[in-house]
Design an enzyme around this catalytic site. Sequence first.
Site, mmCIF file in Angstrom:
data_model
loop_
_atom_site.group_PDB
_atom_site.id
_atom_site.type_symbol
_atom_site.label_atom_id
_atom_site.label_comp_id
_atom_site.label_asym_id
_atom_site.label_seq_id
_atom_site.Cartn_x
_atom_site.Cartn_y
_atom_site.Cartn_z
ATOM 1 N N GLY A 171 0.852 -1.431 0.051
ATOM 2 C CA GLY A 171 -0.060 0.055 -0.092
ATOM 3 C C GLY A 171 0.760 1.264 0.044
ATOM 4 O O GLY A 171 0.703 2.156 -0.666
ATOM 5 N N ASP A 172 1.769 1.329 0.894
ATOM 6 C CA ASP A 172 2.653 2.650 0.897
ATOM 7 C C ASP A 172 3.249 2.734 -0.395
ATOM 8 O O ASP A 172 3.606 3.896 -0.927
ATOM 9 C CB ASP A 172 3.826 2.204 1.985
ATOM 10 C CG ASP A 172 3.347 2.228 3.339
ATOM 11 O OD1 ASP A 172 2.476 3.308 3.531
ATOM 12 O OD2 ASP A 172 3.607 1.474 4.059
ATOM 13 N N SER A 173 3.931 1.441 -0.947
ATOM 14 C CA SER A 173 4.608 1.628 -2.230
ATOM 15 C C SER A 173 3.666 2.255 -3.392
ATOM 16 O O SER A 173 4.168 3.253 -4.325
ATOM 17 C CB SER A 173 5.316 0.329 -2.614
ATOM 18 O OG SER A 173 6.085 -0.102 -1.600
ATOM 19 N N ALA A 176 3.174 5.757 -3.120
ATOM 20 C CA ALA A 176 4.219 6.578 -3.627
ATOM 21 C C ALA A 176 4.268 6.652 -5.028
ATOM 22 O O ALA A 176 4.721 7.551 -5.492
ATOM 23 C CB ALA A 176 5.701 5.949 -3.014
#
Length: 400
Positions: A171-173, A176
């Site tokens: 999710g973070d990637s 980003a």
Amino acid sequence: MTERTMPLSDVRVVELGQLLAGPFCGQLLGDFGAEVIKLEDPRKGDPMRQWGREKPYGKSLWWPVVARNKKSVTCDLRTPEGQNLVRELIKHSDVLLENFRPGTLERWNLAPEQLWEINPRLVVTRVTGYGQSGPYAQRAGFGSIGEAMGGIRYVTGSADESPSRAGISLGDSLAAIHATLGTLVALHERERSGRGQVVDAAIYESVLAMMESLLPEWQIAGYQRERTGPVLPNVAPSNVYPTKGGESVLIAANQDTVFGRLASVMSRPELTTDERFATHSARGEYMAELDALIADWTADQDPDELLEALHQGGVPAGRIYRAKDMFADPHFAARDAIVKLADQDLGEIAMQNVFPKLSATPGRVRSTGPALGASNDDIYRGLLGLGDDDLSRLRAAGAI
């Protein structure tokens, strides 16, 4: 290629975020030449300096990757002096990147509207769990929660088990990557309007963007996607199959013409006229029978010989790679997919190279993650023109 000729060498980014969702965006921009000035807490820096399972010499192996190509300066954003340093920096910058909870910049008197009074061309990229607006905006939002809300957790794993996760911060990637896309679009649009804008990247929306036809399937057909393990419903054959010695190979031959090639490699041309397997829809309906038939064929075969036959036959197939397989693979080597660099703490360190590859102005990993405050003199003295008295005052206030 020199840094001046890299595609983003004329872009300066002030990175205020920490952990992963914001900093990975900074990494991607830095990979293509942007000057990324990362502001860190003077006492302990970004938590990514300590994160990661393996810590040789007490050092994180994650930090050299996510902070590569960046400059580190110390700055306590909770102090008026630190906030003023941000204002000075954005006079000389193109992008402000942050991933704090919505309202944090506003509490520090660093709201986009206030920053545009100083630099109207500034792009403000904001990465959060739920976005800058809406009833959930103020909730704490980690990547795992965004994965659940965006839909990918529910469909990941086996049908007889609880929802699973990928072994990375997906999710973070994804947030980003979408933040990077938005930043580049905003920089491009600025060349026409002369004005910056806010890039609002939410983790849950970045996951949702990847969910294919999940929404209309429910809205129009009343179909709820479920967990299906290593296969996709009605897409066959596309699965992991056993070979001699216990190694598995992945074979993806669901398209009609490709299935014909697989049948040829199997010396079973009659499969293409079998009414159970003759069409894409039929193969999906009889997926279990087809997978069992292919598994019986692969189980007694040497994996190297099997894969060579499939490659020669034009059938997409491959091993399921681990890190050690990547280091040994000639294709990784031929395309420089893995790059090795000198690191001040770890000696030589290997990491993934810059992707995608550009033919004329490719990105490049120029340095690993910096020591805390390594660029204080370069930025505070060189860029902002601060003198010894100014720096002493800032240190005394705990701002740097």
